[in-house]
Design a protein around this motif. Structure first.
Motif, mmCIF file in Angstrom:
data_model
loop_
_atom_site.group_PDB
_atom_site.id
_atom_site.type_symbol
_atom_site.label_atom_id
_atom_site.label_comp_id
_atom_site.label_asym_id
_atom_site.label_seq_id
_atom_site.Cartn_x
_atom_site.Cartn_y
_atom_site.Cartn_z
ATOM 1 N N ILE A 236 57.632 25.391 6.392
ATOM 2 C CA ILE A 236 57.139 26.209 5.289
ATOM 3 C C ILE A 236 58.332 26.710 4.484
ATOM 4 O O ILE A 236 59.328 27.154 5.065
ATOM 5 C CB ILE A 236 56.321 27.409 5.812
ATOM 6 C CG1 ILE A 236 55.151 26.917 6.678
ATOM 7 C CG2 ILE A 236 55.798 28.267 4.665
ATOM 8 C CD1 ILE A 236 54.483 28.025 7.481
ATOM 9 N N VAL A 237 58.247 26.641 3.168
ATOM 10 C CA VAL A 237 59.301 27.155 2.294
ATOM 11 C C VAL A 237 58.672 28.112 1.290
ATOM 12 O O VAL A 237 57.457 28.104 1.073
ATOM 13 C CB VAL A 237 60.030 26.016 1.547
ATOM 14 C CG1 VAL A 237 60.678 25.058 2.531
ATOM 15 C CG2 VAL A 237 59.073 25.265 0.622
ATOM 16 N N HIS B 111 63.613 31.503 9.655
ATOM 17 C CA HIS B 111 64.990 31.052 9.421
ATOM 18 C C HIS B 111 65.544 31.719 8.157
ATOM 19 O O HIS B 111 65.714 31.088 7.112
ATOM 20 C CB HIS B 111 64.997 29.534 9.302
ATOM 21 C CG HIS B 111 66.356 28.925 9.303
ATOM 22 N ND1 HIS B 111 67.473 29.568 9.803
ATOM 23 C CD2 HIS B 111 66.789 27.710 8.865
ATOM 24 C CE1 HIS B 111 68.524 28.788 9.666
ATOM 25 N NE2 HIS B 111 68.140 27.661 9.090
ATOM 26 N N VAL B 112 65.839 33.006 8.289
ATOM 27 C CA VAL B 112 66.257 33.811 7.134
ATOM 28 C C VAL B 112 67.623 33.387 6.627
ATOM 29 O O VAL B 112 67.872 33.357 5.419
ATOM 30 C CB VAL B 112 66.241 35.310 7.519
ATOM 31 C CG1 VAL B 112 66.741 36.165 6.359
ATOM 32 C CG2 VAL B 112 64.838 35.733 7.926
ATOM 33 N N CYS C 159 61.549 28.657 6.018
ATOM 34 C CA CYS C 159 62.850 28.770 5.357
ATOM 35 C C CYS C 159 62.670 29.413 3.982
ATOM 36 O O CYS C 159 62.324 28.727 3.011
ATOM 37 C CB CYS C 159 63.490 27.394 5.204
ATOM 38 S SG CYS C 159 63.913 26.609 6.762
ATOM 39 N N PRO C 160 62.888 30.724 3.868
ATOM 40 C CA PRO C 160 62.759 31.394 2.573
ATOM 41 C C PRO C 160 64.116 31.572 1.896
ATOM 42 O O PRO C 160 64.972 32.311 2.374
ATOM 43 C CB PRO C 160 62.157 32.752 2.965
ATOM 44 C CG PRO C 160 62.743 33.020 4.323
ATOM 45 C CD PRO C 160 63.011 31.679 4.978
ATOM 46 N N MET C 161 64.319 30.911 0.770
ATOM 47 C CA MET C 161 65.573 31.067 0.034
ATOM 48 C C MET C 161 65.663 32.445 -0.608
ATOM 49 O O MET C 161 66.751 32.954 -0.869
ATOM 50 C CB MET C 161 65.689 29.976 -1.030
ATOM 51 C CG MET C 161 67.055 29.903 -1.692
ATOM 52 S SD MET C 161 68.319 29.331 -0.537
ATOM 53 C CE MET C 161 69.531 28.622 -1.640
ATOM 54 N N GLY C 162 64.508 33.049 -0.843
ATOM 55 C CA GLY C 162 64.477 34.352 -1.504
ATOM 56 C C GLY C 162 64.016 34.209 -2.938
ATOM 57 O O GLY C 162 64.663 33.519 -3.723
#
Length: 321
Positions: free
Chosen positions: A240-241, A222-223, A292-295
């Protein structure tokens, strides 16, 4: 101070196995505490849809470099024939703080994003027996296209088809014929979402248009962070984050799950849990996984350092006085 532009990064290319190793080694430094990374501020003015984000970090280990990514996202730029996002990365020598490199290109940021996804995808593919992987991509901007490049480069022999949806259309001109035949444009997001073991959302949507639950055993990369209605994720337990504090804000789907369904930090896994502690082993094969990677700025600094090192070895770039 070494200056690298877009043509330099293109010429250096994308060695995806090497880039995944850069990300993995950085995750291990994170887990060991050999880093520094303050919360990133968002600068907004005028149109509230626009933002410029400052992403500072220090990465230890062999990278041993500090730096900052300054990235602007202006969704309305397409009306002017300009890209939505613009970014620069400045690296500093860790001992003196002296600026050592300037990368003026969106590619390190795009490549970082795809490499983080690629690292998790590699671990999931090791844990689950996808025989002929069906991949879906929703959103066909630069990030979506580079995710396709990453996946085909690393796992082309295991990918059956990539179904792609974008409401503005799907162009395949930049892909070589062998890859182009594997990519199928579809007419609705449901076709990319429901027919894929791995679905990657790479949109700039603020509307939660995905209202259906994911298919059993699927991986949701979920980019773009703002695509799923809460009811679509209500039964997803494996979440996962990259960083809970970063991703549980700015109207992300994680923040909505936190506010509406009580999702808490303790209910999630981190990328470090997956890489350093084999957390996927505890997830049933039929359970969907949401990433879900916020960056994270540490990944930007590490990837920029990788390109600077490669440029110096090949005598590329411009030395600035």
């Amino acid at each position: 101070m070494l200056y690298l532009n877009d043509k330099d990064i293109q010429a250096l290319g994308m060695d995806w196995p090497a880039l995944l190793e850069v990300i993995e080694s950085t995750v291990r430094l994170l887990d060991a505490g050999d880093y520094a990374q303050p919360m990133k501020p968002y600068l907004r003015y005028g149109d509230p849809n626009n933002r410029i984000i400052a992403m500072p970090a220090y990465v230890g280990g062999e990278v041993h470099t500090a730096g900052i990514k300054w990235i602007a996202s202006f969704p309305g730029n397409h009306a002017y024939g300009l890209p939505r996002a613009h970014s620069v990365v400045v690296l500093n020598e860790s001992r003196t703080g002296q600026p050592s490199a300037l990368l003026c290109s969106p590619l390190p940021s795009i490549v970082r994003t795809a490499s983080v996804s690629g690292l998790l995808l590699r671990r999931v593919m090791e844990a689950r027996s996808y025989e002929q992987l069906q991949l879906g991509i929703i959103g066909w901007g630069p990030i979506g296209r580079y995710h396709a490049r990453m996946a085909l480069s690393l796992y082309g022999d295991r990918i059956g088809r990539i179904r792609v949806y974008d409401k503005k259309g799907v162009g395949l001109e930049e892909f070589p014929p062998g890859w182009r035949e594997r990519i199928q444009p579809v007419k609705a997001w449901e076709e990319a979402y429901l027919h894929s073991e791995v679905c990657i959302t790479c949109t700039v949507s603020d509307d939660r248009y995905i209202t259906l639950p994911p298919r059993p055993g699927s991986l949701l990369l979920h980019v773009s962070l703002r695509d799923y209605a809460p009811e679509a994720l209500a039964l997803v337990e494996a979440i996962i984050v990259d960083d809970w504090d970063e991703v549980c804000r700015e109207n992300t789907d994680i923040e909505l799950l936190h506010k509406m369904q009580g999702l808490a930090r303790a209910d999630t896994l981190t990328l470090a849990d997956v890489i350093c502690r084999d957390a996927l082993a505890g997830i049933d094969a039929d359970q969907p996984i949401l990433f879900c990677p916020m960056g994270m700025a540490v990944f930007d600094v590490a990837v920029a350092s990788y390109y600077v090192k490669a440029a110096k070895e090949r005598g590329m770039g411009v030395a600035l006085d």
